[in-house]
Design an enzyme around this catalytic site. Structure first.
Site, short mmCIF file in Angstrom:
data_model
loop_
_atom_site.label_atom_id
_atom_site.label_comp_id
_atom_site.label_asym_id
_atom_site.label_seq_id
_atom_site.Cartn_x
_atom_site.Cartn_y
_atom_site.Cartn_z
N LYS A 264 1.00 -1.36 -0.11
CA LYS A 264 -0.23 -0.08 -0.52
C LYS A 264 0.41 1.01 -0.09
CE LYS A 264 -3.50 -2.29 3.09
NZ LYS A 264 -5.17 -1.75 1.86
N ARG B 121 -10.11 -11.64 2.80
CA ARG B 121 -10.79 -12.98 1.77
C ARG B 121 -10.42 -14.33 2.54
NH1 ARG B 121 -11.64 -9.62 -3.64
NH2 ARG B 121 -11.18 -7.64 -1.68
#
Length: 445
Positions: A224, A298
């Site tokens: 990020k 996830r």
């Protein structure tokens, strides 16, 4: 000394209030939410407080008052229903929250509320404990909220409420039995673990909560940017929410057989970090192609959801700070609700609205499942399309839930970007009141 009365004043009732209390005209009081005026009495004694409201009092009507009023005890002067009385008391207590663990102590005036006799004080106590825990967990910086620290908190909760808990932290066992969880967390010096807590009687309705516990998310090798990483201590917000919800359930002694699963990891960068294009076998046995290491939440949820659904609970709930796409679609204050059960999709938003804890139903649009196809694995963790990202993430999770298990997924921000009465800037237990009400209704049915 008698408690100082709080008088609710709407725009419709302002004229009558001004006639009774001329001071309201003199001080320019305007009837509107969160406006207040201190009403002077004899000898400098505070005679009352005028509290502006829009139409009728609600959860947040007095939530700003603990930070505005002088020290003392206050009481609601107006007659209100038990439901409103309970909401007002909870709003007041949530307005008192302050995360001060890392600041020099401040002297706060002792501002207390005398609860109305018809308020459900047990509910207020349960919710306050839930919110304090969840907010504290999310607000704690990552150097003090590693997977080990999160597990330690869960152990403390279990001990307080008589729950059974196990923490799977043997790395060889995790690699073999929860390979996606292990793959995400293995690059961190703070090893991953799976928290598994159980409470309640086995003959009660089975409710299983799964929370995303990414204690910090760098994005992994798909790193990020600095600005996007700054809030990533909140990426364990789903875990904080389900632990808070569990506290509310246990404190209220709801007749459920409760299980809480929290896969806890840090998504870090190291030589052994998972890579884009890696293929990893899940606990289910299906293979997952890693399209993006920053879609890690996830992955850990997949292993935990498959484990949870094997027991066929009557209700399976997962909470996660899962996708930016959900924030783009609904903003930061409205969690996205996905479910494989029409009753949940249709009715939970109404239950949530009644608790002033809104959620919004989103579709599990089956044709988008094709966006997760992989040419060399059973599924990819990111969609080939740049659209519908929150739906694609929910469809990915659905692959790991048994089709006959009622399941709902909340994709949430778990953070207040700015302060509002009762909702300070920082970590937020989004969905706790809504889910508690839904579970309470379920066990009463």
């Amino acid at each position: 000394m008698a408690a100082t009365p709080l008088y609710f004043i709407s725009k419709q009732g302002l004229l009558a209030a001004q006639e009774k209390h001329p001071w309201l005209t003199s001080c320019g009081f305007k009837a509107g939410a969160h406006n207040i005026a201190l009403l002077p009495g004899k000898n400098g004694v505070l005679a009352g407080v005028a509290v502006g409201i829009d139409d009728s009092p609600d959860l947040w009507s007095i939530a700003s008052l603990p930070g505005k009023l002088p020290a003392g005890e206050y009481a609601i002067a107006d007659a209100v229903s038990p439901a409103i009385a309970t909401q007002l008391c909870l709003g007041w207590e949530l307005g008192r929250y302050d995360f001060d663990r890392y600041r020099a102590p401040k002297d706060h005036p002792r501002v207390m509320l005398q609860y109305p006799a018809n308020a459900d004080t047990a509910y207020v106590s349960s919710m306050l404990a839930a919110y304090t825990l969840a907010r504290d967990l999310i607000n704690t910086p990552p150097n003090d909220m590693t997977p080990v620290d999160l597990a330690s908190t869960a152990r403390t909760v279990a001990a307080e409420y008589g729950a059974k808990i196990s923490v799977l932290d043997d790395q060889q066992t995790l690699e073999k039995e929860y390979p996606l969880l292990y793959a995400v967390g293995k690059a961190s010096s703070h090893a991953p673990c799976l928290i598994d807590m159980r409470w309640g009687k086995k003959n009660h309705r089975k409710v299983t909560l799964v929370g995303k516990g990414v204690c910090f998310d760098t994005g992994g090798l798909d790193l990020k940017s600095g600005s996007n990483m700054r809030l990533m201590k909140k990426d364990m917000g789903g875990a904080a929410v389900v632990l808070g919800l569990a506290v509310a359930i246990m404190r209220a002694k709801l007749p459920v057989c409760l299980r809480v699963l929290v896969p806890a990891v840090e998504n870090s960068v190291a030589g052994n970090a998972m890579r884009p294009s890696d293929i990893i076998k899940s606990r289910k046995g299906s293979t997952v192609e890693i399209g993006d290491t920053d879609a890690e939440g996830r992955l850990i949820l997949a292993d935990a959801l498959f484990e949870a659904s094997r027991e066929k609970p009557d209700l399976l709930i997962d909470c996660a700070t899962l996708t930016g796409a959900a924030r783009v679609a609904l903003g930061t204050e409205l969690p996205a609700l996905f479910s494989n059960t029409s009753d949940i999709l249709k009715n939970l938003p109404d239950v949530a609205a009644s608790q002033h804890d809104p959620v919004w139903s989103m579709p599990l649009h089956a044709p988008y499942r094709g966006h997760l196809n992989s040419k060399i694995a059973d599924i990819c963790n990111i969609p080939s399309s740049g659209y519908g990202g929150a739906i694609a993430a929910a469809l990915f999770l659905q692959e790991f839930v048994e089709h006959d298990v009622p399941w709902l997924h909340l994709d949430m921000m778990a953070w207040n970007l700015s302060a509002k009465p009762g909702r300070p800037e920082g970590g937020e237990a989004m969905g706790v009141r809504a889910l508690f009400a839904w579970i309470s209704n379920m066990v009463k049915a």
